[in-house]
Design an enzyme around this catalytic site. Structure first.
Site, mmCIF file in Angstrom:
data_model
loop_
_atom_site.group_PDB
_atom_site.id
_atom_site.type_symbol
_atom_site.label_atom_id
_atom_site.label_comp_id
_atom_site.label_asym_id
_atom_site.label_seq_id
_atom_site.Cartn_x
_atom_site.Cartn_y
_atom_site.Cartn_z
ATOM 1 N N LYS A 167 0.943 -1.134 -0.093
ATOM 2 C CA LYS A 167 0.023 -0.040 -0.072
ATOM 3 C C LYS A 167 0.913 1.246 -0.024
ATOM 4 C CE LYS A 167 -4.101 -1.807 0.329
ATOM 5 N NZ LYS A 167 -5.102 -1.892 -0.662
ATOM 6 N N ASP A 248 -9.176 -0.286 -9.991
ATOM 7 C CA ASP A 248 -9.888 -0.892 -8.781
ATOM 8 C C ASP A 248 -11.296 -0.040 -8.526
ATOM 9 O OD1 ASP A 248 -10.848 -2.203 -6.762
ATOM 10 O OD2 ASP A 248 -9.116 -1.846 -5.117
HETATM 11 C C1 LIG Z 1 -7.642 -6.538 1.724
HETATM 12 C C2 LIG Z 1 -7.256 -6.495 0.324
HETATM 13 N N1 LIG Z 1 -6.008 -7.063 0.195
HETATM 14 C C3 LIG Z 1 -6.974 -4.935 -0.135
HETATM 15 O O1 LIG Z 1 -6.064 -4.236 0.242
HETATM 16 N N2 LIG Z 1 -8.336 -4.545 -0.279
HETATM 17 C C4 LIG Z 1 -8.263 -2.941 -0.786
HETATM 18 C C5 LIG Z 1 -9.561 -2.254 -0.176
HETATM 19 C C6 LIG Z 1 -9.786 -2.572 1.223
HETATM 20 C C7 LIG Z 1 -10.522 -2.047 2.307
HETATM 21 O O2 LIG Z 1 -10.168 -0.720 2.348
HETATM 22 O O3 LIG Z 1 -11.235 -2.831 2.925
HETATM 23 C C8 LIG Z 1 -7.884 -2.589 -1.967
HETATM 24 O O4 LIG Z 1 -7.448 -3.326 -2.979
HETATM 25 O O5 LIG Z 1 -7.898 -1.419 -2.401
HETATM 26 MG MG LIG Z 2 -7.066 -1.664 -4.611
#
Ligand SMILES: C[C@H](N)C(=O)N[C@H](CCC(=O)O)C(=O)O
Ligand SMILES: [Mg+2]
Length: 368
Positions: A167, A248
């Site tokens: 992230k 996404d």
């Molecule tokens: C949990 C998954 N690996 C992830 O990162 N999902 C996020 C959004 C998750 C959230 O805020 O609940 C994504 O891909 O942006």
């Molecule tokens: Mg994402």
């Protein structure tokens, strides 16, 4: 066979470490669980994570959508005609994709159980030769100070994960440093995918990704570099960097997916059941991806094993899905459920159990 009743309950599961993205910080999974029951007593389960910053859906709005709109509209309908139930659910209120996803998943689970089939076999019937029985998920590295992210990455690799979803989106230059140090620490064989969760401007995205390319950091893809509604920004970034861009938050519906594929708003698409409103719409995006020759990821919000299992079944069923970000259960401190796909580090193993495979959900349900 008719849908006899719908019930809801809540589950809370602490996380191993706080989950931090450019959009939010969370310490536990706090989700609504849906149970649907057929006339013969067969049950199906679904789950709804309130991810207000992405879907706009809160705990309160999800419960109200199911209690006052969805349940009264579909209870009593015939379970042999899932498309009609889905159409009724779609029409009874707009948006509210998380509530719809939870009910959709529960209905598919129930339907597959009544058909005496695992869900992935049912979803893969168009092309059974493409069906997989094992997947590999990435694991999320939360955005923090560089040192902490390096420690988390090294720990994840030590636990057997070979794909990191890192992230970023908290300051372009700092983000380059984060990835540079992580790459140095984990070596060249670990796959690094980067998720900015809309945290950059389009110019910042291009300069940050270009700096990562120039430094030879070997990034597999960059997910959602700019705001979800900045479609031109997504096109601009996709056209100006070498690294593949994955949409996404820009893709909720089938129409969103087709627009990205037709107008090159990204190279790849992340399909999440909580954005599509469940499996029936996600399957349509997979069909579009097959037509356009686009590869997809099946992702999850911060969810536990009920709804993530549905994502696992869909990912296993479709050949356009070449990437899995289905690490929700790995981020939870405990697995309170019984059954479902088996998580062994990064490996996810599917079984021939019927439906999504979840057999026990320790939740106090209220019939609505
Ligand atoms: C949990 C998954 N690996 C992830 O990162 N999902 C996020 C959004 C998750 C959230 O805020 O609940 C994504 O891909 O942006
Ligand atoms: Mg994402």
């Amino acid at each position: 066979m008719k849908l006899k009743e719908i019930a809801i309950g809540y589950i809370e599961i602490p996380l191993v470490t706080p989950f931090k993205t450019a959009l939010r910080t969370v310490n536990s999974v706090n989700d609504l669980i849906v149970k649907v029951t057929a006339e013969d007593g067969t049950e199906g389960y679904g789950e709804a994570p309130p991810t207000a910053v992405i879907t706009g859906d809160t705990k309160e709005s999800i419960e109200a959508a199911i209690r006052y709109y969805i349940a009264p509209s579909i209870t009593g309908m015939g379970l042999d005609d899932l498309p009609s139930i889905m159409a009724k659910m779609e029409k009874c209120l707009a948006k509210n994709t998380t509530a719809k996803a939870a009910v959709d998943i529960a209905l598919y689970d129930l339907y597959a159980k009544l058909q005496k089939k695992p869900l992935f076999r049912l979803l893969g019937e168009k092309d059974p030769s493409a069906v997989k029985t094992e997947l590999e998920t990435d694991i999320t590295i939360s955005v923090n100070d560089t040192d902490e992210m390096v420690r988390d990455s090294v720990k994840a690799v030590g636990e057997g994960f070979r794909i990191l979803k890192v992230k970023v989106g908290k300051g372009g230059e700092k983000d380059v440093e984060r990835i540079r140090e992580i790459r140095k620490a984990v070596g060249k064989d670990v796959v690094i995918r980067v998720d900015a969760n809309q945290g950059w401007t389009r110019e910042e995205a291009v300069s940050t990704i270009t700096a990562m390319e120039d430094a030879g950091l070997g990034i597999e893809l960059v997910e959602q570099p700019v705001s979800y509604h900045d479609f031109k920004g997504m096109q601009y970034v996709t056209a100006h960097v070498q690294t593949p861009i994955l949409a996404d938050e820009s893709v909720f519906s089938y129409e969103d997916g087709v627009r990205v594929m037709e107008e090159h708003g990204a190279d790849l698409v992340n399909i999440k059941l909580m954005k599509t409103g469940g499996i029936h719409e996600a399957v349509k995006i997979c069909d579009a991806a097959d037509r356009f020759g686009i590869k997809c990821m099946i992702g999850c919000m911060l969810e536990s094993k009920v709804s993530v299992s549905a994502g696992v079944h869909l990912a296993a069923a479709r050949s356009c899905v070449t990437m899995a970000d289905l690490d929700g259960p790995s981020l939870c401190k405990v697995d309170p459920y019984e059954g479902g796909p088996v998580y062994q580090g990064p490996k996810i193993l599917l079984s021939e159990d019927y439906g999504i495979g979840i057999t026990k959900v320790p939740v106090k349900f209220e019939r609505i």
